[in-house]
Motif scaffolding. Structure first.
Motif, short mmCIF file in Angstrom:
data_model
loop_
_atom_site.label_atom_id
_atom_site.label_comp_id
_atom_site.label_asym_id
_atom_site.label_seq_id
_atom_site.Cartn_x
_atom_site.Cartn_y
_atom_site.Cartn_z
N GLN A 105 0.82 -1.20 0.00
CA GLN A 105 0.00 0.00 0.00
C GLN A 105 0.86 1.27 0.00
N ASP A 106 1.86 1.28 0.88
CA ASP A 106 2.73 2.45 0.95
C ASP A 106 4.03 2.12 0.20
N PRO A 107 4.18 2.68 -1.01
CA PRO A 107 5.36 2.29 -1.81
C PRO A 107 6.67 2.66 -1.13
N ALA A 108 6.62 3.60 -0.19
CA ALA A 108 7.85 4.00 0.49
C ALA A 108 8.48 2.83 1.24
N THR A 109 7.67 1.85 1.66
CA THR A 109 8.23 0.71 2.40
C THR A 109 9.18 -0.11 1.53
N THR A 110 9.03 -0.01 0.20
CA THR A 110 9.92 -0.76 -0.70
C THR A 110 11.33 -0.18 -0.70
N PHE A 111 11.43 1.13 -0.46
CA PHE A 111 12.71 1.81 -0.67
C PHE A 111 13.35 2.26 0.64
N ASN A 112 14.66 2.27 0.62
CA ASN A 112 15.42 2.88 1.71
C ASN A 112 15.51 4.38 1.40
N PRO A 113 15.07 5.23 2.34
CA PRO A 113 15.03 6.67 2.05
C PRO A 113 16.40 7.27 1.76
N LEU A 114 17.47 6.56 2.13
CA LEU A 114 18.81 7.13 1.96
C LEU A 114 19.40 6.86 0.58
N MET A 128 4.05 8.06 -8.69
CA MET A 128 5.33 7.76 -9.32
C MET A 128 6.11 6.75 -8.49
N LEU A 129 6.04 6.90 -7.18
CA LEU A 129 6.79 5.99 -6.31
C LEU A 129 6.22 4.58 -6.40
N GLN A 130 4.88 4.48 -6.52
CA GLN A 130 4.29 3.15 -6.65
C GLN A 130 4.73 2.52 -7.98
N THR A 135 18.97 6.53 -3.76
CA THR A 135 18.16 6.97 -4.90
C THR A 135 17.47 5.76 -5.51
N ILE A 136 16.45 6.04 -6.33
CA ILE A 136 15.73 4.97 -7.02
C ILE A 136 16.73 4.18 -7.86
N GLY A 137 17.63 4.88 -8.52
CA GLY A 137 18.63 4.22 -9.38
C GLY A 137 19.53 3.29 -8.57
N GLU A 138 19.99 3.76 -7.42
CA GLU A 138 20.85 2.92 -6.58
C GLU A 138 20.10 1.67 -6.14
N HIS A 139 18.85 1.87 -5.77
CA HIS A 139 18.04 0.74 -5.33
C HIS A 139 17.90 -0.31 -6.45
N LEU A 140 17.51 0.17 -7.64
CA LEU A 140 17.28 -0.76 -8.75
C LEU A 140 18.57 -1.45 -9.18
N THR A 141 19.66 -0.69 -9.33
CA THR A 141 20.91 -1.31 -9.81
C THR A 141 21.45 -2.29 -8.77
N ASP A 142 21.25 -1.98 -7.51
CA ASP A 142 21.64 -2.92 -6.45
C ASP A 142 21.00 -4.28 -6.63
N ILE A 143 19.66 -4.25 -6.81
CA ILE A 143 18.94 -5.52 -6.98
C ILE A 143 19.48 -6.25 -8.21
N LEU A 144 19.64 -5.52 -9.31
CA LEU A 144 20.03 -6.14 -10.57
C LEU A 144 21.43 -6.75 -10.47
N ARG A 145 22.35 -6.03 -9.83
CA ARG A 145 23.71 -6.55 -9.72
C ARG A 145 23.74 -7.75 -8.80
#
Ligand code: ATP
Ligand code: SF4
Ligand code: MG
Lengths: 333, 326
Positions: free
Chosen positions: B99-108, B161-163, B110-120
């Motif tokens: 429900q709250d897309p913020a729970t997916t991300f670490n606030p510290l 956008m965050l969702q 960026t979206i790019g860092e988060h995504l590339t982390d998972i992919l790597r």
């Protein structure tokens, strides 16, 4: 019919300051020239998404925030200038119910004392009389007597919202402001509260100003509807006019975004999905405020700000292309 | 697409241990999901929808205890995985958004860092490969201006956008199943319409198997071919969404549908369901709806009703449909 509440050219700008020096760098035009009237006994709904300004209007009416300009008249008296006896009259006759009952009810007070509180402050009924009245109001909102001795955290969402309604109604106000009164509740409980509100209005001759983003609730309850977007009324009319003959693309988008329960009705319905999201009210687009998201926008829409245009005695719309709209939509369908 | 059983939940029971006692959040639930299915789990607050979703995605909180049952994913019981194996399934085969897309991300980050982390991490991509793929993912969820979004922090994006970004993150590992728990509940209605539209398109484009959790039956109708209705931790009925909406079988579902204010309704009373939800520490022994059901008989209180098949594709846990056992 006489208007109980009249709002004329109401404007509320919030200054936006920079962090360090608190310099004002701009204004959020939260409410930008809004006018409407509510006659006694009517239900008037302000509909819009977050940032549309509907809650700010409600807060202005409640005197929780001071308008930048414009006037709010209740029975002809200017709300911002009330003093003494008039102010007392206002506090007694204008009550509100908010979205989250647990936030608006003191968790350490028993239900009976919560309901008695406004009676004690605003009326001079005797102590015995107060608790007789409390019992009466509890029954009115359909709560069993035992609830009187309970505390809000131990109540279900629906029960707590009934207590909030009971509290507001105990002193017999004329105008009840309802801010998303059922959006925190489950469907089956929502139905109970909506039924209760309709019933109470008929029984007590109340007038409602309802603020909500949920159109399905609105149709069921309201006589008049104003659709707001970025601080302005985009369309205003009777419930019938808004739902059966919407003239503004934004109203159409709102209507079509409500998930439709009936699969057959869904097949007939044309979906208008607005791209993007509402821009910041700090710098709304030029011309029509919907122009950067509207599927029907032309060059004029970007340069010219549409005025609220009369369609019938009760129905007004703020769109340069409202006359073409119906043909545009049927052509696409 | 062949109709293999991708997911088979059998007789699943989950309790939460709390200071107030043991909460029986999910009781004896069975369901199956095929490849490419879209199943909606509908129920009111506290009915156990999220608990079921969290169990399937291997993300139950620490105080949850799986009392009995199994969750077979491609024949493998997820509840019997070794700790070292969990990572191969959680977030990879089965992803979840909230429900709250913020729970997916670490606030510290960026979206790019988060995504590339998972992919790597999941695919051993190089930085460049991961960035390239991240841009594709953002395009896939129809986020414009991908370069800017890659550099944005979660709080700089609007809810909608965050969702979308959370959906991109959930799909970055090419999961077979996406579980979406009330993904639009916090959003404005027009944004909700966009996200539902996006989920519908992705479902088609990626042949995604979707489990959508919602309290809104209208949303079930917009997105899912099948629907399961939950109440007080149990599954009351299941079948094609259209059938359930037009012709609900269980007395609870029928009441629930009548309680929904529909946009075409102009007057009259809404029907509501009298009474309150049962206490999940001590739920009724028989049918969970028995205290509120107008059609209840003494038999209803005796034991939890079993499922009866109706018309081949539907099942319902109510004694009124006795006769054709599952
Ligand atoms: N971490 C937890 N610890 C203790 N109890 C919990 C926990 N999570 C959920 N519960 C309880 O378990 C029951 C089922 O909750 P769950 O969140 O699964 O329901 P839900 O159907 O998702 O409800 P909602 O619509 O409110 O999200 C509820 O009584 C809830 O209070
Ligand atoms: S099993 Fe009995 S109580 Fe439960 S829904 Fe059916 S008739 Fe009602
Ligand atoms: Mg939940």
């Amino acid at each position: 019919m006489r208007s109980l509440l009249e709002i004329n050219e109401l404007t509320k700008y919030f200054p936006v300051k920079t962090g360090l020096f608190g310099r004002v760098v701009g204004y959020v035009r939260a409410v930008d020239g809004v006018s409407f009237k509510i006659s006694e006994g009517a239900v008037f709904a302000l509909v819009g998404e977050s940032g549309s300004g509907k809650t700010t209007i409600l807060r202005c009416v409640l005197r929780l925030t001071e308008p930048t300009s414009g006037e709010i008249l209740i029975e002809g008296r200017n709300v911002t200038q009330l003093r003494g006896k008039d102010l007392k009259w206002f506090r007694r006759n204008v009550q509100a119910v908010f979205q989250n009952p647990y936030l608006s009810l003191n968790p350490r007070m028993k239900v009976k004392d919560l309901i008695a509180e406004p009676l004690k402050t605003h009326t001079n009924v005797s102590k015995n009389e107060v608790y007789r009245k409390v019992a009466e109001v509890l029954a009115l909102v359909g709560l069993p007597e035992i609830v009187a001795n309970q505390y809000p955290p131990n109540l279900s969402g629906g029960q707590a919202q009934r207590v909030a309604i009971a509290r507001a109604l105990s002193i017999e106000p004329k105008l009840l402001l309802l801010d998303e009164p059922t959006s925190a509740l489950d469907v089956s409980v929502q139905a109970q509260i909506l039924n209760l509100l309709v019933e109470l209005k008929e029984k007590l001759g109340l007038t409602y100003l309802l603020v909500t983003h949920d159109l399905s609730v609105v149709r069921y309850m309201s006589d008049y509807i104003a659709v707001m977007y970025l601080g302005k009324i985009m369309e205003i009319g009777t419930a019938e006019e808004i739902f059966s003959e919407p003239k503004h693309p934004y109203t159409l988008a709102l209507l079509s975004s409500v998930p439709e329960l009936n699969p057959q009705a869904k097949k007939l319905k044309k979906k208008i999905i607005l791209p993007g999201e509402p821009p910041s009210p700090m710098n709304p687009p030029s011309g029509c405020r919907l122009s950067n998201r509207c599927p029907y926008a032309t060059k004029e829409c970007v340069t010219e700000e549409p005025k609220l245009t009369k369609i019938t005695e009760t129905h007004y719309v703020r769109c340069l292309r409202h006359e073409d709209l119906s043909s545009l939509i049927t052509r696409e369908a | 697409m062949s109709e293999e059983k991708l997911l088979k939940v059998s007789e699943l029971t989950i309790h939460y241990h709390t200071v107030e006692g043991i909460i029986k959040a999910v009781r004896n639930i069975s369901l199956e999901v095929n490849v490419g299915d879209s199943l909606c789990i509908v129920g009111e607050s506290g009915s156990g929808k999220s608990t079921l979703g969290l169990a399937i995605s291997l993300s139950l909180p620490k105080n949850a205890v799986v009392v009995s049952g199994s969750i077979l994913y491609k024949g493998r019981d997820l509840l019997k995985l070794k700790t070292s194996e969990v990572g191969r399934y959680r977030g990879k085969e089965i992803s979840m958004i909230f429900q709250d897309p913020a729970t997916t991300f670490n606030p510290l980050f960026t979206i790019g860092e988060h995504l590339t982390d998972i992919l790597r991490h999941h695919f051993g991509m190089s930085r460049e490969e991961a960035l390239e793929r991240a841009v594709e993912l953002l395009k896939m969820v129809r986020l414009p201006d991908q370069a800017r979004i890659l550099h944005a922090y979660p709080h700089e994006l609007s809810g909608g956008m965050l969702q979308r970004a959370a959906i991109a993150a959930a799909l970055s590992t090419n999961p077979k199943i996406l579980i979406a728990d009330e993904p639009t509940t916090m959003l404005d209605v027009t944004t909700q319409a966009q996200i539902l539209d996006l989920i519908n398109s992705l479902k088609r484009e990626l042949n995604l198997t979707l489990i959508l959790i919602t309290h809104n039956l209208g949303i079930a109708g917009e997105v899912c071919s099948r629907t399961a209705v939950m109440y007080a931790g149990t599954l009351l009925e299941e079948g094609p969404t259209e059938d359930i909406i037009l012709n609900p079988l269980h007395p609870y579902t029928a009441k629930l549908i009548k309680a929904v204010p529909i946009i075409t309704k102009t007057q009259g009373r809404l029907s509501h369901i009298p009474g309150v939800l049962p206490d999940l520490r001590n739920p009724p022994k028989g049918c969970p709806f028995v205290d509120r059901c107008e059609l209840a008989t003494p038999e209803c209180s005796a034991s939890q009703p079993e499922y009866f098949r109706v018309g081949g594709v539907r099942r319902v846990a109510c004694i009124l449909y006795g006769g054709e056992h599952e």
